[in-house]
Structure formats: structure tokens, C-alpha cells
Design a protein around this motif. Structure first.
Motif, PDB file in Angstrom:
ATOM      1  N   THR A  26      76.519  -5.048  39.654  1.00 29.95           N
ATOM      2  CA  THR A  26      76.733  -5.463  41.042  1.00 29.95           C
ATOM      3  C   THR A  26      75.670  -4.829  41.932  1.00 29.95           C
TER       4      THR A  26
ATOM      5  N   THR B  73      74.226  -4.442  45.934  1.00 28.34           N
ATOM      6  CA  THR B  73      74.614  -4.584  47.340  1.00 28.34           C
ATOM      7  C   THR B  73      73.540  -3.973  48.236  1.00 28.34           C
ATOM      8  N   ASP B  74      73.518  -4.432  49.497  1.00 29.10           N
ATOM      9  CA  ASP B  74      72.588  -3.875  50.492  1.00 29.10           C
ATOM     10  C   ASP B  74      72.985  -2.443  50.843  1.00 29.10           C
TER      11      ASP B  74
ATOM     12  N   PRO C 292      75.624 -10.836  49.838  1.00 26.73           N
ATOM     13  CA  PRO C 292      75.993  -9.710  48.969  1.00 26.73           C
ATOM     14  C   PRO C 292      77.451  -9.327  49.164  1.00 26.73           C
ATOM     15  N   PRO C 293      78.040  -8.665  48.170  1.00 31.34           N
ATOM     16  CA  PRO C 293      77.424  -8.162  46.932  1.00 31.34           C
ATOM     17  C   PRO C 293      77.160  -9.273  45.910  1.00 31.34           C
TER      18      PRO C 293
END
Length: 276
Positions: free
Chosen positions: A142, A144-145, A211-212
Motif C-alpha cells: 500500500t 500513500t502520500d 490514494p492510498p
């Protein structure tokens, strides 16, 4: 009677031998003096005009700011873009459902022929092409930002968000690690799958995602994790994870269930090698 004025020195007046009598030069001199007098008054008027224009411009900006109240004065542009993305995503989903229905109809027609060998071959081809659901152990990654609160002064903001090349890097590493089937955001990855970054979203099979970003792969879990650990690209990504909170999670899955691809998969330009 007053005495006549004395003659001026030659350098103080026009030379009669070159331009005629002094009376002839009186009128041009008067016009010149008048012009100089006018020019002395113009800067003042120009200054007033400049001040007036600046005042009006400031007034217009102030009124605009009050009316906007911190919002976009032309929000319809953004609204139209969002509506377009949503309508295209809905259209893509509807077409995918239509393709799935047609594919199911083809399978039923093939089964009705009574040729079991042909049916088995068709099922195997569907499995290899990623059109059939599969299940098995694997790994999920996963991305993510970084949190919005993270804003280092000397780091480009683009380095703190997930890009298509980050997702593509994970996908390529998992394939090299022996993945047998894979999904991104729940959509099955096939040979014609393309990952495209549009604005702050990633488009996959015509559908935008934020995102995610979740990538799941079925295969030998140890081999997949080993491939991820050896990736030079992901080593650099990990540095940003540690320094700025860019999101990365990796976990082993005892069993994954991946849906089959239900979109259009017809090749328009590619043909088997050696076939005209």
C-alpha cells in the motif's frame, strides 16, 4: 520716449545673416516659451491620472476579494472537470459490465457446443489472460502520500506524493519476483493495463483513483518479499518514507482473492509474429 534697447551680442540672438531680422524670430520664441509653460504643467496632470488609475485598480481588487471571500470566482471550471471525470468513470464502468455480460454469453455458447476440449482450452486461455478470478497466498503493498502537515522548505512537494512511476515500480518488482496474478485498486492487471497519472489521481482502465494505492499479488510470499527488499528504486522510496512520512506498507497475505478482468481486452494493432 524710452531709448531704444541696445543691440544684444551675437550669441544672444539669431544671426540676421542666417535667418533674417529679429522680428522674424519673435513668434517662434513666444511659441517655444508657451510650449515650455505647458510642459511644466503636464507632469502634475499625469501624476493625478496615475494616482486615479491606481486608486480604481485597488478598489476593484478589494471589491473582488470581498465578493470571493477566499473562494474561486470561477468555480464552474473545476466543477465541470470533476463532473467530466465522474461521468467518464461511470461510462467506463457501464462498458465493463457490458463486456462481462457478453463474455459470459460467449462462455455459455461455447459450453453448449458439447466440445469439452474446446471449453477447457477456452477456460485456460481466460485464466492466463487474467479474465478469470483466482485465489492464493501472496503479498499486498500500500502506497500513500505524505501527511499534509509535512512541508519541508527545501523539498519539492511533488516528491511527497505517490506518482504512477512509484506504482509501476512496485508492479514490475512483483512480476520479477514471480507474481502469477495481480490487482491495483481491486482491478486485475493484464498485458494491456496502463497506469496514468492525471493531476493528483491515478487512472487505471479509464477509472480515476485517489490514494492510498493498494497493489496485491498472488505468488510465493517469500520470493515476492525478497524481490521488494532488493529493489533499488524502493530503497530510495524508503528514504522518503523515513524522512517525510511518505506511506509504504507491506504485508504477507495467507490468501488473496483477485477478481478477473472484466473490461475490453481486444488488441487493435498487435498481431502474432509472422502473421501478415
Amino acid at each position: 520716449m524710452d531709448p531704444a534697447p541696445a543691440s544684444r551680442p551675437e550669441q544672444d540672438g539669431p544671426d540676421a545673416s542666417r535667418g533674417g531680422s529679429p522680428a522674424r524670430w519673435r513668434r517662434p520664441l513666444e511659441r517655444l516659451q508657451h510650449r515650455l509653460h505647458l510642459d511644466r504643467g503636464r507632469p502634475h496632470r499625469r501624476s493625478l491620472l496615475t494616482i486615479g488609475v491606481c486608486f480604481l485598480a485597488g478598489l476593484m481588487i478589494t471589491v473582488s476579494a470581498i465578493n470571493a471571500r477566499g473562494t474561486d470566482l470561477r468555480p464552474e471550471r473545476h466543477t465541470e472537470l470533476i463532473d467530466l471525470v465522474r461521468s467518464e468513470a461511470a461510462r467506463s464502468q457501464a462498458l465493463a459490465e457490458q463486456v462481462a455480460a457478453l463474455r459470459s454469453e460467449i462462455d455459455e455458447l461455447a459450453a453448449s457446443t458439447g466440445d469439452d476440449a474446446a471449453v477447457d482450452d477456452l477456460a485456460e486461455l481466460d485464466r492466463l489472460a487474467g479474465l478469470e478470478p483466482v485465489a492464493g497466498p501472496g503479498v499486498t503493498v500500500t502506497l500513500t502520500d505524505a501527511p499534509l502537515s509535512v512541508d519541508p522548505p527545501d523539498v519539492d512537494g511533488d516528491l511527497l506524493v505517490v506518482h504512477q512511476q512509484d506504482i509501476q515500480a512496485v508492479v514490475n518488482v512483483l512480476w520479477r519476483g514471480g507474481a502469477e496474478a495481480m490487482t491495483i485498486q481491486g482491478q486485475r492487471v493484464i498485458s494491456t493495463t496502463g497506469i496514468k497519472c492525471v493531476g493528483n489521481t491515478v487512472v487505471l482502465h479509464g477509472v480515476p483513483y485517489a490514494p492510498p494505492y493498494v497493489i496485491s499479488a498472488i505468488g510465493d510470499s517469500e520470493a515476492l518479499e525478497s524481490a521488494l527488499d532488493r529493489s533499488a528504486y524502493l530503497d530510495v522510496y524508503a528514504d522518503y518514507v523515513d524522512a517525510y512520512g511518505l506511506g509504504y506498507e507491506q504485508r504477507v497475505e495467507p490468501e488473496l482473492r483477485l477478481a478477473g478482468f472484466n473490461g475490453a481486452s481486444t488488441l487493435e494493432w498487435a498481431t502474432p509474429a509472422g502473421v501478415d
